[in-house]
Design an enzyme around this catalytic site. Structure first.
Site: not given
Ligand code: NAP
Length: 494
Positions: A285, A321, A114, A141
């Site tokens: 991504k 997406d 281990h 192991k």
């Molecule tokens: P990301 O690239 O990290 O972008 C995050 C976004 O949220 C940015 O615009 C950021 O603004 C904003 N943000 C974060 N905290 C904030 C706050 N406290 N107040 C205001 N704005 C805030 O993430 P993402 O990939 O775009 O994902 C965003 C959301 O979409 C997540 O919840 C994810 O789970 C969801 N999502 C869902 C699916 C689905 O299939 N349903 C698919 C993809 C993503 P700033 O630019 O100012 O930082």
């Protein structure tokens, strides 16, 4: 084979857990971790072995090898010899103690090593294997700690090259894939805890997770590998979703969580496993795009890849997406007999999701405005798309027919947060939240209370996954059961 370690610290609980594990279907043996029992005596070993109903491994791990036993070495060996004499089928004996163990009984020695700090190099592992297999082991192991996801590759290679029965795996969250893929690469067995909290090593999954989420019993040498690249990935719904689809469609494949820090070394390293397809999530991504052989035009336009398909060793990136979100909103609007064309849509957020969603909606001729906390990012995205952008403070006055949240605000665990002030929400407006955990966000609750029509993020999640499934397997995905699984898992994980 699947082995459940028993880790209770007194004989009564130990016997209870041993009985429970032995009664579980699909468990082949139990490992008696005698070192966990406080002040263990020979009489405890006698009571335990007498009650065994399935094959057992007797183990009494000393502290120096990561175990709990702190007594004299001679006493420890005597306990193991006693277990063997009473009928334990296997005895785990550490590589530095095999010479002290008497092989009078019929128990087969598992000679173990281990390493709780790292996974040694390929040549060091090979040397270890040679030493252990030449030391009188029936089974070798070798258990190490994965500090990087690519450490698993050396363990898989070791398994494939071994000529003697061998158990080899990586500990830690990053090593979980080695526990799941044990049957594919020929490990003599893999370990799983009886339930959460009863693990005998870091990263050990529960038996129900291995059997129900990863369908361990169906994994064999020919099983194709798929998985999610991201960081974090521990609470992803992806494995439950895709593994259920593979099982339902009778496809010999398994979907794994890959927690990846260095995307470049991961993609290059894992080429040796010929992984059939990946989902990609935050934060990789965009970064993954430059590491692929080919990009689908939509992924190029969106500027993000969430799906990778391996065709004959060439990796091609897609974005699912974008069309998933568009479809969810289109289906909603269809209930009102209307379409996206000309609709005034405000997208809040300017990250990866906003980019994908905005691109899809723009293609449908919607009139888009981007609003984001960091204004410069809203401006940049609007510039790329050729649409408008406004300051956050201007949200309330905006003429909006469809409001889309593409920020992470309101996502578990910060479920009381709202991405926009409530007075933005007006009767008759459509509100789509990309957040899917929880399905009913505070935004959607407030929106419904103000007479808005709401769409949650679960359907988008399911549709983007369904498209991945189609790209990987060429078959349509069972969308309705997929949605059922996700809604069920989100409800029970509350
Ligand atoms: P990301 O690239 O990290 O972008 C995050 C976004 O949220 C940015 O615009 C950021 O603004 C904003 N943000 C974060 N905290 C904030 C706050 N406290 N107040 C205001 N704005 C805030 O993430 P993402 O990939 O775009 O994902 C965003 C959301 O979409 C997540 O919840 C994810 O789970 C969801 N999502 C869902 C699916 C689905 O299939 N349903 C698919 C993809 C993503 P700033 O630019 O100012 O930082």
């Amino acid at each position: 084979m699947l082995c459940v370690p028993i880790t209770a610290n007194n004989t009564e609980d130990f016997l209870r857990d041993m009985r429970s594990a032995s009664e579980l279907a699909d468990i082949d043996m139990v490992e008696l971790r005698l070192d966990y029992i406080n002040d263990i005596r020979t009489s405890d070993v006698e009571a335990i072995i007498k009650e065994k109903t399935i094959p057992v491994i007797a183990t009494c791990r000393p502290e120096r090898e990561g175990g709990e036993f702190t007594g004299a070495e001679a006493d420890r060996i005597a306990l193991l010899e006693k277990a063997a004499e009473l009928g334990a089928e296997y005895v785990d004996i550490e590589h530095d103690a095999i010479d002290k163990f008497s092989r009078k009984s019929g128990a087969k020695p598992i000679v173990s090593y281990h390493n709780f700090s790292e996974t040694p190099s390929e040549s060091e592992l090979r040397e270890l294997y040679n030493k252990l297999s030449g030391s009188g082991a029936d089974i070798v192991k070798i258990v190490t700690l994965a500090r990087k996801i690519t450490d698993n590759l050396r363990i898989f290679k070791l398994l494939e090259q071994a000529s003697k029965p061998i158990i080899a795996l990586c500990m830690g969250e990053l090593g979980q894939i080695s526990r799941i893929l044990a049957p594919k690469y020929g490990s003599f067995l893999t370990f799983a805890s009886l339930s959460e909290g009863k693990e005998s090593a870091p990263g050990q999954l529960s038996a129900s997770e291995l059997l129900d989420v990863y369908n361990l019993r169906a994994i064999n040498h020919n099983t194709d590998i798929y998985g999610l690249i991201g960081n974090p990935v521990a609470h992803s719904m992806g494995p439950a979703l895709h593994n259920t689809c593979f099982q339902a469609e009778d496809i010999n494949a398994v979907y794994l969580p890959f927690r990846v820090e260095d995307i470049s070394s991961f993609i290059n390293g894992f080429k040796t496993l010929n992984v059939s397809g990946y989902s990609v999530t935050i934060p990789h991504k965009q970064a993954i795009m430059g590491l692929l052989d080919e990009l689908d035009p939509l992924a190029t336009s969106v500027g993000a890849v969430n799906t990778v398909v391996n065709r004959g060793g060439r990796l091609k990136g897609y974005n699912t997406d974008s069309t998933a979100a568009t479809k969810v909103i289109e289906e909603g609007l269809a209930e009102d007999g209307t379409t996206l064309r000309g609709k005034k849509i405000t997208i809040v957020g300017a990250g990866g999701a906003a980019r994908a969603v905005a691109f899809g909606l723009k293609q449908k001729k919607a009139e888009i405005t981007i609003v984001n906390r960091t204004e410069a990012r809203a401006e940049a995205l609007a510039g790329d798309l050729g649409c408008g952008h406004r300051r956050f403070e201007e949200l309330v006055g905006l003429d909006t027919e469809i409001l889309v949240n593409c920020t992470s605000v309101g996502m578990h665990p910060n479920v009381n947060d709202m991405p926009v002030p409530a007075d933005v929400l007006r009767p008759g407006m459509w509100v789509f939240d990309a957040v899917y955990n929880p399905p009913e966000t505070r935004l959607l609750r407030e929106a419904a209370a103000r007479g808005c029509r709401t769409l949650d993020g679960v359907k988008m999640f399911v549709l983007q996954a369904a498209q991945q499934f189609k790209l990987w397997t060429g078959r349509p995905a069972p969308v309705e059961p997929m949605e059922g699984i996700i809604r069920f898992r989100l409800a029970v994980s509350k």
